[in-house]
Design a protein around this motif. Structure first.
Motif, PDB file in Angstrom:
ATOM      1  N   VAL A  75       1.136  -1.064  -0.053  1.00  0.00           N
ATOM      2  CA  VAL A  75       0.103   0.001  -0.052  1.00  0.00           C
ATOM      3  C   VAL A  75       0.989   1.305   0.084  1.00  0.00           C
ATOM      4  CG1 VAL A  75      -1.699   1.236   1.099  1.00  0.00           C
ATOM      5  CG2 VAL A  75      -1.806  -1.187   1.185  1.00  0.00           C
ATOM      6  N   ILE A  76       0.909   2.155  -0.977  1.00  0.00           N
ATOM      7  CA  ILE A  76       1.411   3.429  -0.904  1.00  0.00           C
ATOM      8  C   ILE A  76       0.413   4.336  -0.415  1.00  0.00           C
ATOM      9  CG2 ILE A  76       2.613   5.183  -2.333  1.00  0.00           C
ATOM     10  CD1 ILE A  76       3.916   2.436  -2.092  1.00  0.00           C
ATOM     11  N   PHE A  77       0.518   4.972   0.484  1.00  0.00           N
ATOM     12  CA  PHE A  77      -0.646   5.840   1.350  1.00  0.00           C
ATOM     13  C   PHE A  77      -0.157   7.295   1.309  1.00  0.00           C
ATOM     14  CE2 PHE A  77      -2.147   7.442   5.706  1.00  0.00           C
ATOM     15  CZ  PHE A  77      -2.956   7.696   5.303  1.00  0.00           C
ATOM     16  N   ILE A  78      -0.877   8.318   0.569  1.00  0.00           N
ATOM     17  CA  ILE A  78      -0.637   9.656   0.363  1.00  0.00           C
ATOM     18  C   ILE A  78      -1.374  10.248   1.585  1.00  0.00           C
ATOM     19  CG2 ILE A  78      -0.747  11.548  -0.932  1.00  0.00           C
ATOM     20  CD1 ILE A  78       1.278   9.311  -1.949  1.00  0.00           C
ATOM     21  N   ASN A  79      -0.613  11.099   2.495  1.00  0.00           N
ATOM     22  CA  ASN A  79      -1.277  11.533   3.425  1.00  0.00           C
ATOM     23  C   ASN A  79      -0.737  13.265   3.301  1.00  0.00           C
ATOM     24  OD1 ASN A  79      -1.458  13.408   5.790  1.00  0.00           O
ATOM     25  ND2 ASN A  79      -0.511  11.940   7.268  1.00  0.00           N
ATOM     26  N   ASN A  80      -1.872  13.907   2.796  1.00  0.00           N
ATOM     27  CA  ASN A  80      -1.570  15.351   2.682  1.00  0.00           C
ATOM     28  C   ASN A  80      -2.798  16.330   3.200  1.00  0.00           C
ATOM     29  OD1 ASN A  80      -4.187  15.163   1.266  1.00  0.00           O
ATOM     30  ND2 ASN A  80      -3.105  15.608  -0.854  1.00  0.00           N
ATOM     31  N   GLY A  81      -3.394  15.551   4.367  1.00  0.00           N
ATOM     32  CA  GLY A  81      -4.011  16.118   5.342  1.00  0.00           C
ATOM     33  C   GLY A  81      -5.361  17.045   4.924  1.00  0.00           C
ATOM     34  N   ASN A  82      -5.621  16.532   3.583  1.00  0.00           N
ATOM     35  CA  ASN A  82      -7.173  17.003   3.231  1.00  0.00           C
ATOM     36  C   ASN A  82      -7.683  16.209   2.077  1.00  0.00           C
ATOM     37  OD1 ASN A  82      -7.141  19.446   0.827  1.00  0.00           O
ATOM     38  ND2 ASN A  82      -5.425  18.090   1.288  1.00  0.00           N
ATOM     39  N   TYR A  83      -8.916  16.294   1.820  1.00  0.00           N
ATOM     40  CA  TYR A  83      -9.405  15.779   0.738  1.00  0.00           C
ATOM     41  C   TYR A  83      -9.200  16.956  -0.442  1.00  0.00           C
ATOM     42  CZ  TYR A  83     -12.227  12.602   3.293  1.00  0.00           C
ATOM     43  OH  TYR A  83     -12.426  11.523   4.358  1.00  0.00           O
ATOM     44  N   THR A  86       2.126  17.039  -0.216  1.00  0.00           N
ATOM     45  CA  THR A  86       1.642  18.266   0.119  1.00  0.00           C
ATOM     46  C   THR A  86       0.402  18.482  -0.995  1.00  0.00           C
ATOM     47  OG1 THR A  86       2.807  18.940  -2.147  1.00  0.00           O
ATOM     48  CG2 THR A  86       3.857  19.314   0.258  1.00  0.00           C
ATOM     49  N   CYS A  87      -0.349  19.463  -0.505  1.00  0.00           N
ATOM     50  CA  CYS A  87      -1.466  20.059  -1.492  1.00  0.00           C
ATOM     51  C   CYS A  87      -1.493  21.577  -1.582  1.00  0.00           C
ATOM     52  CB  CYS A  87      -2.792  19.469  -0.915  1.00  0.00           C
ATOM     53  SG  CYS A  87      -4.480  19.798  -1.829  1.00  0.00           S
ATOM     54  N   PRO A  88      -0.560  21.970  -2.288  1.00  0.00           N
ATOM     55  CA  PRO A  88      -0.341  23.379  -2.596  1.00  0.00           C
ATOM     56  C   PRO A  88      -1.841  24.229  -2.683  1.00  0.00           C
ATOM     57  CG  PRO A  88       1.315  22.392  -3.719  1.00  0.00           C
ATOM     58  CD  PRO A  88       0.502  21.388  -3.264  1.00  0.00           C
ATOM     59  N   THR A  89      -2.388  23.692  -3.718  1.00  0.00           N
ATOM     60  CA  THR A  89      -3.781  24.253  -4.013  1.00  0.00           C
ATOM     61  C   THR A  89      -4.627  24.328  -2.854  1.00  0.00           C
ATOM     62  OG1 THR A  89      -3.758  23.515  -6.199  1.00  0.00           O
ATOM     63  CG2 THR A  89      -5.760  24.230  -5.714  1.00  0.00           C
ATOM     64  N   ASN A  90      -4.928  23.512  -2.052  1.00  0.00           N
ATOM     65  CA  ASN A  90      -5.961  23.623  -1.002  1.00  0.00           C
ATOM     66  C   ASN A  90      -5.334  24.061   0.161  1.00  0.00           C
ATOM     67  OD1 ASN A  90      -8.450  22.879  -2.383  1.00  0.00           O
ATOM     68  ND2 ASN A  90      -7.445  20.604  -2.437  1.00  0.00           N
ATOM     69  N   TRP A  91      -3.998  23.822   0.372  1.00  0.00           N
ATOM     70  CA  TRP A  91      -3.269  24.527   1.442  1.00  0.00           C
ATOM     71  C   TRP A  91      -3.208  26.084   1.294  1.00  0.00           C
ATOM     72  CZ3 TRP A  91       1.451  20.830   3.016  1.00  0.00           C
ATOM     73  CH2 TRP A  91       1.051  19.530   3.282  1.00  0.00           C
ATOM     74  N   LYS A  92      -3.277  26.495   0.210  1.00  0.00           N
ATOM     75  CA  LYS A  92      -3.178  27.913  -0.278  1.00  0.00           C
ATOM     76  C   LYS A  92      -1.954  28.467   0.005  1.00  0.00           C
ATOM     77  CE  LYS A  92      -8.266  28.755   0.186  1.00  0.00           C
ATOM     78  NZ  LYS A  92      -8.374  27.405   0.018  1.00  0.00           N
ATOM     79  N   LEU A  93      -0.984  27.580  -0.335  1.00  0.00           N
ATOM     80  CA  LEU A  93       0.576  27.743  -0.223  1.00  0.00           C
ATOM     81  C   LEU A  93       1.288  27.492  -1.480  1.00  0.00           C
ATOM     82  CD1 LEU A  93       1.318  26.222   3.091  1.00  0.00           C
ATOM     83  CD2 LEU A  93       1.051  28.411   2.731  1.00  0.00           C
TER      84      LEU A  93
END
Lengths: 252, 355, 71
Positions: free
Chosen positions: A121-129, A216-223
């Protein structure tokens, strides 16, 4: 004596060479590349079946030159179990985000880990949907603002983030569990080495393996992408420490 | 010497599936069908197959989905609430064009209901249940022998059309014992792995991808039109019905499964009283044998639809006959099974003494 | 031949390669690619040490690396 150009790095052969739909700076692409590199290096392209999630990686199957299936939301480990059982010599991995794996699919991942059968399992943790626009995930940090925790996640309103790697490492089934980060070249090298162990745990028939990738999720993290990498180091890693949480004998 | 053996329904049906080439079973316990997974757990390893007890019906159907993608003969079984949980998976499997067989031992509902025999999942089985436009072939055997025979057809048709085939029974058929003969034994070594299966490329010049996702609306419409064309072909060729004592019938009971068994006794009693009653028994409830039933327009004075549900089968009869034959209905719910005399009384109440 | 080859049509201008290049030879160009991104470009191929960091961090598999060797 003449000079020739030696290849230091080139695109993996199992990479389908398409431009991905991921946002600029999103580390899904890095995780994808590591999968493709390992499939190449370990000679697995002819026996690999990828099981893709619902979430940003829903179209992951488009980007690789090996067989793939698209699972229902959260059910990738169950589907992978069905695939592995019918062809135990094949290499079967799931690729899942944190909403897919740690929320709607928590039962399937826990039981796949508990059975301990060799799937990876490759599990991607980016802290949001990410795909649905940045809602709160089971991995969203306390205080983190999302579109469904607009004032920041609080334990009272939203409960606590789940540390998947540590939790699954408590089970007897898994052969290898690690958390890595995709924030820097040095950590990406370490991530690949962890994924290689995870792949090996399956190839050598030892058991279930999972690598959680801080992403990371730059778009939704707004960074910006660069700021997002910094946030992983400063805010995410203190709550989700890197390391190997389960390594049974024979995994290398 | 007869090859018949006396077996419990739920076990005989499991053996029927194995004889039909099923080598993979994924399931979760629920009454009244636990003998099926229990039998599979003993028997499948003996024939080189695998039994997996999943963590839920949701996981079961998605394991089935995975195995189906590998192109093997695979099934699950459950009972009503568990089948409800599988609807998402059944929709995905249908949308992905892969074959499998699902058996539902229907019990009383709604909700947790009870474990008594019922036919209240008819709409769920024949009209959909999950999201999107899809159909399943649905077999409704009324005896253990028929169920065993239909399992061969279920797996053959699932493979032929690349679709989900359901077998709907109830606790009565699952728990009764009858002599049964396994007439067809599929040699699984003759079954070829389909070219679309995701079994690893192993030299194939392209990757196989199985998905129910098509983001582009025009593309998804085309995909739906392909599915609809397939369903139209199935409707044209695969509907089945038993016509029992219909040659001289003035009236017909329309019923399937357990209810049809009981109706046959009603017909015997009615005929002894001089009522020319016959039985139209759908063996497939999807595709519904509407055309076969329509041939009785102008010949019958009335039909009585009898079911262990509230006007579900009746709705398909209404659609088939459009008022061209007077339609009566009788049903019981919640797991109550009416006896033959009760059905005859309902008939006489609605159609007089059948003269 | 270039040491750092950036496939400009794959680049999404995220800037991650620029942020980690130890010899600071990568910049965002002022051209637009077909998708409307300004791709990264290398300003001095000779300074590249072939450390591989840019290729490692590139999420779009847009970078390939080569190096001269004496044979």
């Amino acid at each position: 004596m003449a000079e020739q150009m030696k290849v230091i790095y080139e695109r993996p052969r199992s990479w389908a060479n398409k431009v991905t739909h991921y946002c600029p700076g999103c580390t899904h692409g890095v995780a994808h590349r590591l999968v493709a590199e390992l499939v190449d290096e370990m000679g697995l392209v002819d026996k690999t079946i990828g099981v893709w999630p619902v979430g940003c990686a829903v179209l992951g199957y488009d980007y690789f030159n090996f067989d793939s299936v698209e699972a229902a939301h959260g059910r990738a480990p169950a589907m992978a179990t069905g695939i592995k059982v019918t062809n135990p010599d094949n290499f079967v991995f799931t690729y899942q985000g944190d909403g897919d794996l740690a929320s709607i699919g928590m039962a399937e991942i826990v039981h796949a880990a508990a059975r301990g059968w060799p799937i990876t399992v490759i599990f991607i943790n980016n802290g949001n949907y990410g795909m649905t626009g940045g809602q709160m995930a089971p991995t969203t940090l306390l205080g983190q603002k999302t579109t469904t925790s607009p004032l920041g996640r609080t334990p009272q309103a939203n409960g606590f983030p789940i540390r998947v790697a540590e939790m699954l490492a408590q089970l007897d089934g898994p052969a290898y569990i690690a958390r890595v980060s995709l924030d820097s070249p040095v950590n990406i090298r370490k991530a690949k080495s962890a994924m290689r162990k995870a792949f090996n745990a399956q190839v050598r028939g030892i058991g279930f393996s999972l690598v959680e990738c801080l992403s990371t999720c730059p778009t939704n993290w707004k960074l910006t992408p660069v700021e997002s990498m910094e946030r992983v180091r400063k805010e995410v890693m203190p709550y989700f420490p890197l390391g190997e949480f389960k390594v049974v004998e024979g995994v290398l | 010497m007869s090859d018949k053996v006396l077996m419990k329904g739920a076990e005989a049906l499991a053996e029927g599936a194995i004889q039909a080439g099923c080598r993979y079973y994924f399931g979760y316990p629920i009454t009244p069908q636990n003998e099926t997974p229990e039998y599979m757990s003993r028997r499948l390893p003996e024939v080189g197959g695998r039994f997996v007890q999943a963590e839920s019906e949701v996981a079961s159907i998605n394991m089935v989905y995975g195995a189906a993608c590998a192109g093997v003969r695979v099934m699950t079984s459950s009972s009503s609430p568990g089948i409800s949980l599988m609807q998402e998976g059944i929709s995905y499997i249908s949308g992905s064009n892969v074959p499998c067989v699902v058996m539902n031992a229907m019990r009383g509902g709604p909700g947790l209901g009870n474990i008594a025999p019922a036919q209240a999942d008819y709409f769920q089985a024949v009209k959909g249940g999950g999201n999107g436009d899809y159909k399943r072939i649905v077999f409704a055997p009324s005896s253990i022998q028929e169920g065993v025979d239909l399992f061969v057809d279920a797996f053959e048709l699932a493979d032929k059309y690349r679709m989900v085939v359901m077998v709907i029974v109830d606790g009565l058929i699952g728990q009764m014992m009858e002599p049964v003969e396994f007439k067809t034994r599929i040699d699984v070594s003759t079954l070829k792995t389909p070219e679309w299966a995701t079994v690893g490329r192993h030299g194939r010049d392209h990757a196989n991808i199985i998905t129910s996702l098509t983001l582009d609306a025009a593309g998804l419409e085309q995909w739906n039109l392909k599915l609809q064309a397939k369903y139209a072909q199935v409707e044209l060729t695969e509907s089945r019905i038993e016509e029992y004592q219909m040659d001289d019938a003035d009236y017909a009971i329309i019923a399937y499964g357990t209810m049809a068994r009981i109706a046959k006794t009603t017909i015997r009693i009615a005929r002894a009283k001089g009522i020319k009653l016959g039985l139209l028994r759908p063996i497939t409830v999807w595709p519904f044998p509407a055309k076969q039933i329509q041939t009785y327009v102008g010949k019958l004075k009335g039909t009585l639809t009898v079911e262990l549900a509230y006007r579900q089968l009746f709705e398909d009869v209404q659609l088939a006959l459009c008022g061209k034959i007077p339609l009566g209905w009788y049903g019981r719910g919640g797991g109550v099974v009416p006896g033959p005399q009760e059905i005859l009384a309902a008939f006489e109440e609605q159609f007089g003494k059948g003269r | 031949m270039e040491r750092v080859s950036i496939d400009e049509e794959r680049c999404k201008s995220c800037g991650l390669c620029i942020s980690i290049c130890p010899v600071k030879i990568l910049i965002i160009s002022d051209r637009l690619n077909a998708r409307g991104f300004r791709p990264a470009q290398c300003t001095d191929q000779d300074k590249c040490t072939s450390c591989g960091s840019c290729a490692l961090i590139c999420p779009d598999i847009a970078i390939e690396l080569h190096r001269e060797v004496k044979v």
